[in-house]
Design a protein around this motif. Structure first.
Motif, PDB file in Angstrom:
ATOM      1  N   ARG A  44       0.852  -1.186   0.000  1.00  0.00           N
ATOM      2  CA  ARG A  44       0.000   0.000   0.000  1.00  0.00           C
ATOM      3  C   ARG A  44       0.883   1.229   0.000  1.00  0.00           C
ATOM      4  O   ARG A  44       1.808   1.341   0.810  1.00  0.00           O
ATOM      5  CB  ARG A  44      -0.903   0.028   1.237  1.00  0.00           C
ATOM      6  N   VAL A  45       0.596   2.156  -0.917  1.00  0.00           N
ATOM      7  CA  VAL A  45       1.356   3.400  -0.960  1.00  0.00           C
ATOM      8  C   VAL A  45       0.385   4.565  -0.929  1.00  0.00           C
ATOM      9  O   VAL A  45      -0.807   4.422  -1.222  1.00  0.00           O
ATOM     10  CB  VAL A  45       2.251   3.494  -2.218  1.00  0.00           C
TER      11      VAL A  45
ATOM     12  N   ALA B 115       1.382  15.920   7.934  1.00  0.00           N
ATOM     13  CA  ALA B 115      -0.025  16.217   7.663  1.00  0.00           C
ATOM     14  C   ALA B 115      -0.322  16.414   6.181  1.00  0.00           C
ATOM     15  O   ALA B 115      -1.464  16.208   5.749  1.00  0.00           O
ATOM     16  CB  ALA B 115      -0.462  17.463   8.437  1.00  0.00           C
ATOM     17  N   TYR B 116       0.684  16.811   5.402  1.00  0.00           N
ATOM     18  CA  TYR B 116       0.465  16.971   3.968  1.00  0.00           C
ATOM     19  C   TYR B 116       0.631  15.609   3.300  1.00  0.00           C
ATOM     20  O   TYR B 116       1.644  15.304   2.650  1.00  0.00           O
ATOM     21  CB  TYR B 116       1.440  17.988   3.387  1.00  0.00           C
ATOM     22  N   ALA B 117      -0.368  14.776   3.488  1.00  0.00           N
ATOM     23  CA  ALA B 117      -0.318  13.398   3.008  1.00  0.00           C
ATOM     24  C   ALA B 117      -1.727  12.823   3.047  1.00  0.00           C
ATOM     25  O   ALA B 117      -2.662  13.460   3.538  1.00  0.00           O
ATOM     26  CB  ALA B 117       0.634  12.564   3.872  1.00  0.00           C
ATOM     27  N   GLU B 118      -1.863  11.617   2.541  1.00  0.00           N
ATOM     28  CA  GLU B 118      -3.170  10.958   2.589  1.00  0.00           C
ATOM     29  C   GLU B 118      -3.439  10.324   3.951  1.00  0.00           C
ATOM     30  O   GLU B 118      -4.592  10.256   4.394  1.00  0.00           O
ATOM     31  CB  GLU B 118      -3.253   9.913   1.492  1.00  0.00           C
TER      32      GLU B 118
ATOM     33  N   PRO C  79       1.471   4.303   6.499  1.00  0.00           N
ATOM     34  CA  PRO C  79       1.956   3.881   7.817  1.00  0.00           C
ATOM     35  C   PRO C  79       1.052   2.830   8.454  1.00  0.00           C
ATOM     36  O   PRO C  79      -0.153   2.780   8.181  1.00  0.00           O
ATOM     37  CB  PRO C  79       1.947   5.180   8.622  1.00  0.00           C
ATOM     38  N   GLU C  80       1.652   2.012   9.284  1.00  0.00           N
ATOM     39  CA  GLU C  80       0.928   1.027  10.083  1.00  0.00           C
ATOM     40  C   GLU C  80       1.051   1.419  11.558  1.00  0.00           C
ATOM     41  O   GLU C  80       2.101   1.893  11.981  1.00  0.00           O
ATOM     42  CB  GLU C  80       1.500  -0.378   9.867  1.00  0.00           C
ATOM     43  N   PRO C  81      -0.003   1.224  12.339  1.00  0.00           N
ATOM     44  CA  PRO C  81       0.064   1.631  13.745  1.00  0.00           C
ATOM     45  C   PRO C  81       0.833   0.639  14.603  1.00  0.00           C
ATOM     46  O   PRO C  81       0.664  -0.583  14.473  1.00  0.00           O
ATOM     47  CB  PRO C  81      -1.414   1.673  14.161  1.00  0.00           C
ATOM     48  N   GLY C  82       1.696   1.177  15.480  1.00  0.00           N
ATOM     49  CA  GLY C  82       2.337   0.359  16.488  1.00  0.00           C
ATOM     50  C   GLY C  82       1.482   0.330  17.740  1.00  0.00           C
ATOM     51  O   GLY C  82       0.370   0.882  17.768  1.00  0.00           O
ATOM     52  N   PRO C  83       1.963  -0.270  18.813  1.00  0.00           N
ATOM     53  CA  PRO C  83       1.197  -0.309  20.066  1.00  0.00           C
ATOM     54  C   PRO C  83       0.838   1.095  20.541  1.00  0.00           C
ATOM     55  O   PRO C  83       1.696   1.980  20.597  1.00  0.00           O
ATOM     56  CB  PRO C  83       2.162  -0.990  21.037  1.00  0.00           C
ATOM     57  N   GLY C  84      -0.438   1.305  20.837  1.00  0.00           N
ATOM     58  CA  GLY C  84      -0.904   2.593  21.339  1.00  0.00           C
ATOM     59  C   GLY C  84      -1.093   3.648  20.274  1.00  0.00           C
ATOM     60  O   GLY C  84      -1.533   4.759  20.580  1.00  0.00           O
TER      61      GLY C  84
END
Length: 357
Positions: A9-10, A124-127, A30-35
């Motif tokens: 995924r891009v 913030a300037y991103a999808e 990005p993928e979320p880490g713990p928390g």
């Protein structure tokens, strides 16, 4: 930071490489880490700090190129990491750009804006953007239905302004109807006018350009002094106060030596000056020590925001007290970000542009 190859995924994002060098690239979602949470950005806002970073090519505290860029945003949670309990996929949220540690010297003294380990977040300037666990815990807020994303995204700069005015009030016994002079009519100066007027102060705006006169009145200024139409802005401001004694509070929001000095000369005996605008490193200002001492003038500087200020600012937006819609003066695609910053560098009368990925 190069284009991601073979990623499942891009996304499209702005990457800062240096001075006036922002490139729109494809990077990994990005993928979320713990928390942590991942937010699909619905609106990101331009601001004076980002413009400085664009012109200088770096920010000593917030980022080192190459880096994802931008910090005022609101959107929808699309993924949550292990241990996240307060937020779920589909929640509408605004996340601020930093959070304090809560345990260092300054945090223990109720100065979390000066946290020794202040954690910043950019991109913030991103999808999409990943929000670190500490910011999820301390400085992420759920947006009520009916509040526009681009309005909620105003929370971060407004929190800085709210804290600045709170600092004035905690250092000076203020009364309804007291006079506040705001020097500067950029986004922050206009926010100060708006918040001071909401708080019941009489606002005198000190501006330069013709269009800023209209904006100052729109955002609550009872009187406006235009520096290009008077030979002595200090005398012009003092003339608008009883017996020309000066204003109760002077807020400097331009960040140049002349206006720092004006602020000190505009304030009454026993009054307070808030040096909110941050000049370049190494700047020196000449102040009349006799006037400061014998007039018992308080000098205060305000930096950044706190979790408490963020919640006060968020309430102003979500309760409709703040003129949120008037601050969004343009909208643009992420691909047009460089054009937007070039326009801002030419000192157009745009306040904030909403970047819509």
């Amino acid at each position: 930071m190069s284009t991601v190859q073979n990623a499942t995924r891009v996304m499209t994002a702005a990457v800062l490489y240096g001075q006036q060098d922002v490139r729109i690239e494809h990077v990994a979602v990005p993928e979320p880490g713990p928390g942590e949470i991942v937010v699909e950005i619905k609106a990101a806002l331009t601001c004076g700090t980002d413009l400085k970073v664009y012109k200088r090519g770096y920010h000593a505290k917030m980022l080192t190129p190459p880096a994802l860029f931008g910090h005022e945003f609101a959107g929808v949670v699309t993924a949550v990491g292990d241990g996240v309990r307060r937020f779920s996929e589909g929640d509408r949220v605004v996340a601020l750009n930093s959070a304090p540690c809560g345990v260092c010297f300054h945090c223990e003294r109720n100065q979390p804006n000066l946290c020794d380990d202040l954690l910043f977040n950019n991109g913030a300037y991103a999808e999409y953007i990943r929000v670190p666990a500490r910011i999820v815990e301390k400085n992420t807020l759920r947006i009520p239905d009916g509040v526009a994303y681009e309005h909620a995204a105003l929370t971060e700069p407004l929190a800085c302004v709210v804290r600045g005015l709170d600092e004035c009030e905690s250092a000076l016994e203020t009364r309804p109807g007291d006079t506040v002079a705001v020097i500067g009519a950029g986004p922050i100066g206009l926010m100060f006018m708006n918040v001071a007027q909401i708080a019941g102060y009489r606002v005198i705006a000190v501006v330069k350009h013709d269009e800023q006169v209209r904006l100052a009145r729109l955002f609550g200024a009872a009187e406006v002094v235009q520096t290009t139409k008077t030979s002595d802005p200090v005398a012009a401001v003092r003339a608008l106060t009883p017996d020309a004694r000066g204003v109760d509070i002077a807020i400097e929001a331009v960040a140049v030596p002349d206006t720092w000095e004006w602020a000190v000369d505009m304030v009454r005996a026993g009054g307070l000056v808030n040096f909110f605008g941050g000049p370049a490193a190494g700047t020196r200002v000449a102040l009349d020590t006799n006037r400061l001492h014998y007039n018992d003038i308080t000098l205060k500087a305000s930096f950044h925001h706190t979790p408490d200020a963020a919640r006060k600012a968020f309430a102003l937006v979500t309760e409709g007290k703040f003129q949120s819609a008037e601050y969004i003066t343009g909208r643009a695609r992420l691909e047009d970000l460089n054009d937007v910053f070039r326009r801002l560098m030419s000192r157009t009368q745009e306040i904030k542009t909403a970047i819509l990925p």
